[in-house]
Design a protein around this motif. Structure first.
Motif, mmCIF file in Angstrom:
data_model
loop_
_atom_site.group_PDB
_atom_site.id
_atom_site.type_symbol
_atom_site.label_atom_id
_atom_site.label_comp_id
_atom_site.label_asym_id
_atom_site.label_seq_id
_atom_site.Cartn_x
_atom_site.Cartn_y
_atom_site.Cartn_z
ATOM 1 N N ALA A 12 0.871 -0.841 -0.138
ATOM 2 C CA ALA A 12 0.506 -0.527 0.092
ATOM 3 C C ALA A 12 0.866 1.337 -0.184
ATOM 4 C CB ALA A 12 -0.111 0.518 1.437
ATOM 5 N N VAL A 13 0.995 2.572 -0.605
ATOM 6 C CA VAL A 13 1.317 3.362 -1.222
ATOM 7 C C VAL A 13 0.720 4.542 -0.875
ATOM 8 C CG1 VAL A 13 2.849 4.585 -2.290
ATOM 9 C CG2 VAL A 13 2.787 2.304 -2.483
ATOM 10 N N LEU A 14 0.572 5.381 -0.057
ATOM 11 C CA LEU A 14 -0.199 6.932 0.342
ATOM 12 C C LEU A 14 0.713 7.870 -0.324
ATOM 13 C CD1 LEU A 14 -2.102 7.417 1.622
ATOM 14 C CD2 LEU A 14 -0.891 8.569 3.786
ATOM 15 N N ALA A 26 -4.591 6.408 -1.866
ATOM 16 C CA ALA A 26 -3.917 4.718 -1.701
ATOM 17 C C ALA A 26 -3.506 4.022 -3.318
ATOM 18 C CB ALA A 26 -4.397 4.186 -0.744
ATOM 19 N N VAL A 27 -2.217 3.694 -2.785
ATOM 20 C CA VAL A 27 -2.323 2.537 -4.467
ATOM 21 C C VAL A 27 -1.962 1.264 -3.640
ATOM 22 C CG1 VAL A 27 -1.054 2.316 -6.182
ATOM 23 C CG2 VAL A 27 -1.615 4.389 -5.619
ATOM 24 N N ARG A 28 -2.633 -0.209 -3.695
ATOM 25 C CA ARG A 28 -1.927 -1.264 -4.090
ATOM 26 C C ARG A 28 -1.687 -1.814 -4.786
ATOM 27 N NH1 ARG A 28 -6.936 -5.517 -1.543
ATOM 28 N NH2 ARG A 28 -7.701 -4.674 -3.456
ATOM 29 N N LEU A 29 -0.579 -2.522 -4.373
ATOM 30 C CA LEU A 29 0.361 -3.285 -6.100
ATOM 31 C C LEU A 29 0.235 -4.397 -6.452
ATOM 32 C CD1 LEU A 29 2.324 -2.057 -8.269
ATOM 33 C CD2 LEU A 29 3.950 -1.854 -6.517
ATOM 34 N N LEU A 30 -0.571 -5.240 -6.899
ATOM 35 C CA LEU A 30 -0.136 -6.707 -6.586
ATOM 36 C C LEU A 30 0.388 -7.341 -8.159
ATOM 37 C CD1 LEU A 30 -4.315 -6.830 -6.404
ATOM 38 C CD2 LEU A 30 -2.214 -7.301 -4.108
ATOM 39 N N VAL A 31 1.215 -7.706 -7.488
ATOM 40 C CA VAL A 31 2.483 -7.972 -8.737
ATOM 41 C C VAL A 31 2.631 -9.612 -9.106
ATOM 42 C CG1 VAL A 31 4.745 -8.688 -9.337
ATOM 43 C CG2 VAL A 31 3.867 -5.967 -8.201
ATOM 44 N N SER A 32 2.260 -10.465 -10.369
ATOM 45 C CA SER A 32 2.301 -11.301 -10.492
ATOM 46 C C SER A 32 3.512 -11.903 -9.866
ATOM 47 C CB SER A 32 2.264 -11.910 -11.709
ATOM 48 O OG SER A 32 0.720 -11.590 -12.106
ATOM 49 N N ASP A 33 3.167 -13.855 -9.620
ATOM 50 C CA ASP A 33 4.704 -13.975 -8.702
ATOM 51 C C ASP A 33 5.186 -15.398 -9.618
ATOM 52 O OD1 ASP A 33 3.040 -15.939 -9.293
ATOM 53 O OD2 ASP A 33 3.339 -16.167 -6.292
ATOM 54 N N ASP A 34 4.788 -15.354 -11.307
ATOM 55 C CA ASP A 34 4.976 -16.450 -11.815
ATOM 56 C C ASP A 34 5.848 -16.070 -13.123
ATOM 57 O OD1 ASP A 34 3.267 -15.043 -13.262
ATOM 58 O OD2 ASP A 34 1.788 -16.548 -14.084
ATOM 59 N N ASN A 35 6.578 -15.296 -12.805
ATOM 60 C CA ASN A 35 7.452 -14.574 -14.288
ATOM 61 C C ASN A 35 8.191 -13.305 -14.035
ATOM 62 O OD1 ASN A 35 6.572 -12.093 -16.273
ATOM 63 N ND2 ASN A 35 4.414 -12.827 -15.158
ATOM 64 N N SER A 36 9.753 -13.214 -14.072
ATOM 65 C CA SER A 36 10.226 -12.664 -14.135
ATOM 66 C C SER A 36 10.495 -11.268 -14.853
ATOM 67 C CB SER A 36 11.573 -12.823 -14.848
ATOM 68 O OG SER A 36 11.590 -13.029 -16.182
ATOM 69 N N ARG A 69 -8.497 5.003 -3.349
ATOM 70 C CA ARG A 69 -7.478 4.944 -4.101
ATOM 71 C C ARG A 69 -7.499 3.926 -5.421
ATOM 72 N NH1 ARG A 69 -10.783 0.571 0.120
ATOM 73 N NH2 ARG A 69 -12.264 1.394 -0.387
ATOM 74 N N LEU A 70 -6.784 2.983 -6.027
ATOM 75 C CA LEU A 70 -6.347 2.284 -6.703
ATOM 76 C C LEU A 70 -5.770 1.330 -7.027
ATOM 77 C CD1 LEU A 70 -6.228 2.606 -10.082
ATOM 78 C CD2 LEU A 70 -4.012 4.314 -9.503
ATOM 79 N N THR A 71 -5.683 0.245 -7.248
ATOM 80 C CA THR A 71 -5.446 -0.884 -7.111
ATOM 81 C C THR A 71 -4.580 -1.251 -9.067
ATOM 82 O OG1 THR A 71 -6.998 -2.086 -6.125
ATOM 83 C CG2 THR A 71 -5.654 -3.450 -7.441
ATOM 84 N N VAL A 72 -3.743 -1.619 -8.940
ATOM 85 C CA VAL A 72 -3.038 -1.669 -9.907
ATOM 86 C C VAL A 72 -1.928 -3.644 -9.341
ATOM 87 C CG1 VAL A 72 -0.937 -0.809 -11.073
ATOM 88 C CG2 VAL A 72 -1.964 0.716 -9.469
ATOM 89 N N THR A 73 -2.671 -4.364 -10.569
ATOM 90 C CA THR A 73 -1.781 -5.157 -11.027
ATOM 91 C C THR A 73 -0.934 -4.945 -11.615
ATOM 92 O OG1 THR A 73 -3.688 -5.915 -12.945
ATOM 93 C CG2 THR A 73 -3.343 -6.369 -10.631
ATOM 94 N N VAL A 74 0.046 -5.964 -11.241
ATOM 95 C CA VAL A 74 1.188 -6.422 -12.544
ATOM 96 C C VAL A 74 1.694 -7.322 -13.377
ATOM 97 C CG1 VAL A 74 3.229 -5.766 -12.650
ATOM 98 C CG2 VAL A 74 2.439 -3.616 -11.936
#
Length: 303
Positions: A12-14, A26-36, A69-74
């Motif tokens: 979470a980034v304020l 607030a930004v919630r950052l969700l990053v995939s764990d399956d590829n570099s 708030r903003l959710t960011v998926t990578v």
């Protein structure tokens, strides 16, 4: 969200807003764990958020907290998991999902934006003509071939139209399984001057890429790749966005949204890289312009 799915980051980034603009952003950052690729992009994006001005502080994500708030998926996996298994709370920015993955879980009614990895077709055909005019001059060998699979076939019409606008003919074949790739490539190289690799998980796999490159090489048909790994495997040149370039674009999009601008529904890569495989070019007897010159020309051409 199921407990078995693990994110590389759940942050979470304020980001403070200008005075009077609200309690916070607030930004919630969700990053995939399956590829570099996703991991590198996530690391870079996190660093950019930390370094932003005014200063950014990180706090635990608190659902129901006041402020915007903003959710960011990578990456595709993070987008699929969030889109399929969670209630979307507020706007979402999906960074670097494939178009098929994004469209599969794109819910209507919510504010969802995406930055795709795929290059727009006009940019790709501009590159082909700028790099190899001797092979794409109208009235000469003006055919470009490609293979499409279940996920990429929906993009074929856009690519055919873009090629036609530039006096090129896009010759294509559709395949449903890996074992159809080799025979299809053999047919295509007999009627084309350049082979365009379009991202598709059926067409381009660990089992198909090397045979495809060998067949095209034997036919003296250069391949245009869409990633650094494809270039290293034997494509004559490639155009792609690096993780750092995608992260920069995501960062700029987040800051613009923080300042009150609307999230663009869909973005193509704003920053991109062109690289040439000089060994393959020499083997095929082709002299290509410098990569930096090609990038400069592309930025001046209409897409």
């Amino acid at each position: 969200m199921v407990a078995s799915f693990r994110f590389l980051f759940l942050l979470a980034v304020l980001l403070p807003l200008p005075a009077g603009a609200g309690d916070g952003f607030a930004v919630r950052l969700l990053v995939s764990d399956d590829n570099s690729y996703a991991q590198r992009a996530g690391v870079r994006l996190e660093a950019l958020l930390r370094q932003a001005e005014p200063a950014i502080t990180q706090e635990p994500w608190a659902p129901g907290a006041s402020g915007r708030r903003l959710t960011v998926t990578v990456g595709a996996k993070a987008w699929r998991s969030y889109g399929a298994e969670a209630e979307m709370e507020g706007p979402v920015l999906a960074v670097a999902p494939t178009r098929p993955a994004f469209e599969e879980y794109h819910r209507t009614g919510g504010q969802v934006a995406a930055i795709h990895l795929e290059m727009p077709p006009g940019r790709i055909f501009n590159l082909i003509q700028a790099a190899m005019p001797q092979r794409t001059a109208v009235g000469m060998l003006a055919s470009v071939s490609t293979l499409v699979g279940p996920q990429s076939r929906g993009q074929l019409g856009r690519f055919e139209a873009s090629a036609a606008e530039r006096g090129l003919r896009l010759v294509s074949e559709m395949v449903e399984a890996e074992n159809e790739v080799g025979p299809a490539v053999e047919r295509l190289v007999r009627q084309s001057a350049v082979f365009l690799a379009m991202p598709d998980p059926v067409v381009h796999t660990a089992n198909t890429v090397q045979p495809l490159l060998l067949l095209t090489y034997r036919a003296s048909v250069p391949v245009i790749g869409y990633s650094e790994s494809y270039l290293k495997a034997g494509a004559i040149l490639a155009i792609y966005a690096t993780p750092e370039q995608i992260a920069q674009q995501a960062f700029e999009t987040i800051l613009a949204y923080r300042q009150g601008k609307a999230l663009p529904a869909t973005q193509v890569p704003r920053y991109y890289t062109v690289r040439i495989n000089d060994t393959v070019a020499r083997s095929l007897g082709l002299t290509l312009p410098l990569a930096v010159d090609l990038e400069g020309r592309l930025r001046q051409m209409r897409e």
